[in-house]
Design an enzyme around this catalytic site. Structure first.
Site, PDB file in Angstrom:
ATOM      1  N   THR A   1     -40.327  56.657 -39.622  1.00 55.09           N
ATOM      2  CA  THR A   1     -39.587  56.659 -38.283  1.00 55.09           C
ATOM      3  C   THR A   1     -39.934  55.458 -38.389  1.00 55.09           C
ATOM      4  O   THR A   1     -41.796  55.519 -37.955  1.00 55.09           O
ATOM      5  CB  THR A   1     -39.716  57.643 -37.621  1.00 55.09           C
ATOM      6  OG1 THR A   1     -38.669  57.371 -36.298  1.00 55.09           O
ATOM      7  CG2 THR A   1     -41.348  58.002 -37.629  1.00 55.09           C
ATOM      8  N   ARG A   2     -39.064  54.884 -37.182  1.00 50.63           N
ATOM      9  CA  ARG A   2     -39.625  53.211 -36.792  1.00 50.63           C
ATOM     10  C   ARG A   2     -39.299  53.597 -35.185  1.00 50.63           C
ATOM     11  O   ARG A   2     -38.977  52.278 -34.206  1.00 50.63           O
ATOM     12  CB  ARG A   2     -39.064  52.166 -37.149  1.00 50.63           C
ATOM     13  CG  ARG A   2     -38.113  51.951 -36.875  1.00 50.63           C
ATOM     14  CD  ARG A   2     -37.197  50.916 -37.984  1.00 50.63           C
ATOM     15  NE  ARG A   2     -35.820  50.152 -37.512  1.00 50.63           N
ATOM     16  CZ  ARG A   2     -35.077  50.036 -38.036  1.00 50.63           C
ATOM     17  NH1 ARG A   2     -34.973  50.656 -39.639  1.00 50.63           N
ATOM     18  NH2 ARG A   2     -33.493  49.834 -37.500  1.00 50.63           N
ATOM     19  N   ASN A   3     -39.266  54.568 -34.769  1.00 54.15           N
ATOM     20  CA  ASN A   3     -38.376  54.811 -33.318  1.00 54.15           C
ATOM     21  C   ASN A   3     -39.458  56.183 -32.961  1.00 54.15           C
ATOM     22  O   ASN A   3     -40.107  57.158 -33.706  1.00 54.15           O
ATOM     23  CB  ASN A   3     -37.511  55.645 -33.904  1.00 54.15           C
ATOM     24  CG  ASN A   3     -36.186  55.444 -32.711  1.00 54.15           C
ATOM     25  OD1 ASN A   3     -36.479  55.268 -31.669  1.00 54.15           O
ATOM     26  ND2 ASN A   3     -34.522  55.300 -33.703  1.00 54.15           N
TER      27      ASN A   3
END
Lengths: 72, 381
Positions: free
Chosen positions: B191-193
């Site tokens: 994830t980058r969130n």
């Protein structure tokens, strides 16, 4: 770049494979199909031959760090 | 049993300190300054995240990756790992190069095996599928150097992960951790969130099928509008503390520069997590995509090309809160229309947080929203 070689298979098997790939399998040729299947088989064999990537000393040090960080 | 490392061996480059005598005495012509992102790549090669790479790619591997999505050894690989150099610098095979950071501090010692030219347009087209500068990865490639040096890393300076050090595990460490926990099957979540409810459902649906969940957010350079690193980590700490079974979940960060290469990057994400010892990886909607450059499920389709990847993708449709279902649903399970879904665009979410508002609990856990609100500016500018 990738180089190729020939592998002999029975002509009858080649014909059966041609029939399979003609049914919209997404493969362009018997060679593509055979390459795909062999890669799958080779990967299964390679899985069984991999040693642990750490020594027993590494292992103790790693466990200590994991414990200190609260992971263990 | 954890996944075997990619290519059969977990690479471990010897590590040292910046004042090591082995790194002293290099003249200007033998030093090469690298960016922070390249230094991160060096660390990832050194600790085995990029196994089986032992250094920066040769021309043969580079061309094979572009054309066939495989290294010359036939091992699957979809995005080149290159060391770009200024076009006026020359390096010869056999030479030793000291890689230094922007403050001239040593990063690594590399045995140079030669240099080669790169067509920036070809790179952009074959990796990102576009030369459109609106694509952040393509723009970076087009503006980059057209020359690269290749070679094996001989020794690297132990990376300093600063405030994230205690949340950064190497593949060796995760492999021991999974084994100690008795996990035979581990699913990775990239994830980058900051976590939304839909991510939570995705992760928990996958966890129902395996022994453990490895949440591995990417920290590093991202595009404007993405959540900042500290915010992502703070959000995950909250959601884990309040909503996840501690025994089944591990959170550790990955230092890595997002490429936004959609399908090709999804495969790289899988390879990296395989090296961490994961047996499965969650691939959802528009994985590693940006804008509308890739089809919503192109990142799932590409896995058909790799019967020998050695990590199993778990494909999911998008989860969301459906007002008519009165619960979390997915495109696969819910018959209702898009207007029945509770969803927020990135723009709307940014506006909401900047005005001190929190999204509804059906979209984001209140604890996560509060953690985000504790940051004055939670988004990359």
């Amino acid at each position: 770049m990738t180089k190729y070689t020939s592998v002999s298979i029975p002509l009858t098997l080649h014909k059966r494979l041609e029939t399979i790939i003609s049914k919209k399998t997404g493969f362009k040729s018997v060679s593509d199909y055979v390459t795909y299947v062999l890669r799958e088989v080779v990967a299964m064999h390679e899985l069984k031959e991999v040693p642990e990537p750490f020594t027993s000393t590494d292992l103790e040090e790693i466990k200590k760090r994991l414990q200190a960080l609260g992971y263990l | 049993m954890a996944s075997a490392p990619h290519g059969g061996r977990l690479v471990q480059v010897p590590q040292t300190t910046p004042d090591s005598p082995a790194l002293a005495g290099f003249g200007e012509s033998q030093r090469l300054m690298v960016t922070k992102e390249t230094a991160t790549t060096v660390a990832n090669i050194a600790n085995g995240v990029f196994s089986p790479l032992e250094g920066f790619m040769s021309e043969g591997d580079y061309l094979n990756v572009l054309e066939h999505m495989r290294l010359e050894s036939d091992v699957p690989w979809t995005i080149p790992v290159l060391l770009p150099v200024p076009e006026d610098r020359t390096f010869s095979g056999g030479e030793e190069i000291l890689l230094v950071d922007e403050g001239s501090r040593p990063v690594a010692l590399m045995h140079c095996e030669g240099s080669f030219g790169i067509s920036r347009q070809e790179y952009a087209n074959k990796v990102f599928g576009t030369e459109d500068r609106a694509h952040p990865g393509a723009a970076r490639a087009l503006d980059g150097s057209s020359r690269a040096v290749c070679g094996r890393l001989k020794t690297v300076v132990r990376p300093d992960y600063g405030e994230y050090a205690d949340h950064t595990l190497t593949p060796q460490e995760t492999r021991v951790l999974f084994s100690e926990k008795g996990w035979d099957t581990v699913v990775a979540f990239q994830t980058r969130n900051a976590p939304h409810i839909n991510h939570e459902y995705l992760q928990k649906s996958a966890l129902a099928l395996v022994d453990g969940l490895f949440i591995n957010p990417v920290l590093g350079k991202k595009k404007a509008g993405d959540f900042k690193d500290q915010v992502i980590l703070a959000g995950y700490k909250e959601i884990l503390a309040n909503y996840y079974p501690r025994a089944s979940v591990v959170l550790s960060v990955l230092h890595y520069e997002m490429q936004y290469a959609g399908p090709k990057e999804a495969v790289m994400h899988a390879i990296m997590r395989k090296n961490f010892g994961c047996t499965h990886i969650i691939i959802g909607r528009d994985h590693a995509g940006v804008g509308s450059f890739y089809g919503p499920y192109a990142a799932q389709e590409i896995f058909k090309e790799f019967p020998d990847l050695g990590i199993s993708p778990l494909f999911f449709r998008e989860f969301y809160y459906c007002r008519r279902c009165a619960g979390i649903a997915s495109e696969k399970t819910c018959p209702h229309k898009e207007e029945d879904r509770l969803n927020f665009s990135g723009t709307k979410l940014r506006k909401m947080f900047s005005e001190g508002e929190t999204p509804p609990k059906e979209f984001m856990r209140p604890e996560v929203a509060q953690a985000i609100l504790r940051f004055k500016q939670p988004f990359v500018e």
